[in-house]
Design a protein around this motif. Structure first.
Motif, PDB file in Angstrom:
ATOM      1  N   LEU A 118       0.399  -7.080   2.246  1.00 22.15           N
ATOM      2  CA  LEU A 118      -0.461  -6.254   1.400  1.00 22.15           C
ATOM      3  C   LEU A 118      -1.276  -5.266   2.221  1.00 22.15           C
ATOM      4  N   ALA A 119      -1.695  -5.685   3.407  1.00 25.11           N
ATOM      5  CA  ALA A 119      -2.530  -4.830   4.245  1.00 25.11           C
ATOM      6  C   ALA A 119      -1.763  -3.629   4.793  1.00 25.11           C
ATOM      7  N   ILE A 120      -0.455  -3.781   5.050  1.00 22.79           N
ATOM      8  CA  ILE A 120       0.304  -2.687   5.650  1.00 22.79           C
ATOM      9  C   ILE A 120       1.149  -1.914   4.645  1.00 22.79           C
ATOM     10  N   ARG A 121       1.180  -2.370   3.428  1.00 26.87           N
ATOM     11  CA  ARG A 121       2.003  -1.708   2.408  1.00 26.87           C
ATOM     12  C   ARG A 121       1.431  -0.322   2.102  1.00 26.87           C
ATOM     13  N   THR A 122       2.335   0.639   1.947  1.00 23.41           N
ATOM     14  CA  THR A 122       1.932   1.983   1.568  1.00 23.41           C
ATOM     15  C   THR A 122       1.673   2.002   0.069  1.00 23.41           C
ATOM     16  N   PRO A 123       0.517   2.541  -0.328  1.00 24.02           N
ATOM     17  CA  PRO A 123       0.247   2.568  -1.767  1.00 24.02           C
ATOM     18  C   PRO A 123       1.230   3.478  -2.495  1.00 24.02           C
ATOM     19  N   PRO A 124       1.511   3.164  -3.744  1.00 22.21           N
ATOM     20  CA  PRO A 124       2.450   4.011  -4.497  1.00 22.21           C
ATOM     21  C   PRO A 124       1.864   5.408  -4.718  1.00 22.21           C
ATOM     22  N   ASP A 125       2.755   6.391  -4.823  1.00 21.22           N
ATOM     23  CA  ASP A 125       2.287   7.742  -5.086  1.00 21.22           C
ATOM     24  C   ASP A 125       1.642   7.810  -6.460  1.00 21.22           C
ATOM     25  N   ARG A 126       0.551   8.544  -6.510  1.00 23.73           N
ATOM     26  CA  ARG A 126      -0.142   8.736  -7.790  1.00 23.73           C
ATOM     27  C   ARG A 126       0.330  10.029  -8.411  1.00 23.73           C
ATOM     28  N   PRO A 127       0.540  10.036  -9.711  1.00 25.94           N
ATOM     29  CA  PRO A 127       0.956  11.297 -10.353  1.00 25.94           C
ATOM     30  C   PRO A 127      -0.174  12.321 -10.220  1.00 25.94           C
ATOM     31  N   GLU A 128       0.228  13.563 -10.003  1.00 25.10           N
ATOM     32  CA  GLU A 128      -0.781  14.617  -9.851  1.00 25.10           C
ATOM     33  C   GLU A 128      -1.429  14.901 -11.187  1.00 25.10           C
TER      34      GLU A 128
END
Length: 94
Positions: free
Chosen positions: A81-91
């Protein structure tokens, strides 16, 4: 000593912790769910040898045990969880 007055209820051990910080974190978890909790250091200086106990009123022990029995994430899960890249947020548009 009744369920109506948990502050004056007999305190019982719910968990031993190897250090003061771990005990405070655990007590904070219990308090966040309205369970009265007290940390008692077993060594002469908090945070050093001796460990600490987390105590709760006897009438709150079943609830405290249920809370603590909930599955905790493993060290591997926490690391992921600490190294996971957060999902892209819609603009946002506007």
């Amino acid at each position: 000593m009744s369920d109506d007055d948990p502050v004056n209820d007999n305190l019982v051990l719910v968990r031993f912790c190897p250090d003061h910080i771990a005990a405070e974190v655990l007590a904070g978890l219990l308090r966040s769910d309205s369970v009265p909790a007290v940390v008692r250091n077993l060594g002469p200086i908090p945070g050093l040898e001796g460990g600490a106990e987390v105590l709760v009123p006897a009438s709150w022990l079943p609830r405290a045990r249920r809370l603590l029995a909930q599955r905790e994430p493993s060290d591997d899960e926490l690391a992921e969880l600490a190294i996971r890249t957060p999902p892209d947020r819609p603009e946002e548009t506007g």
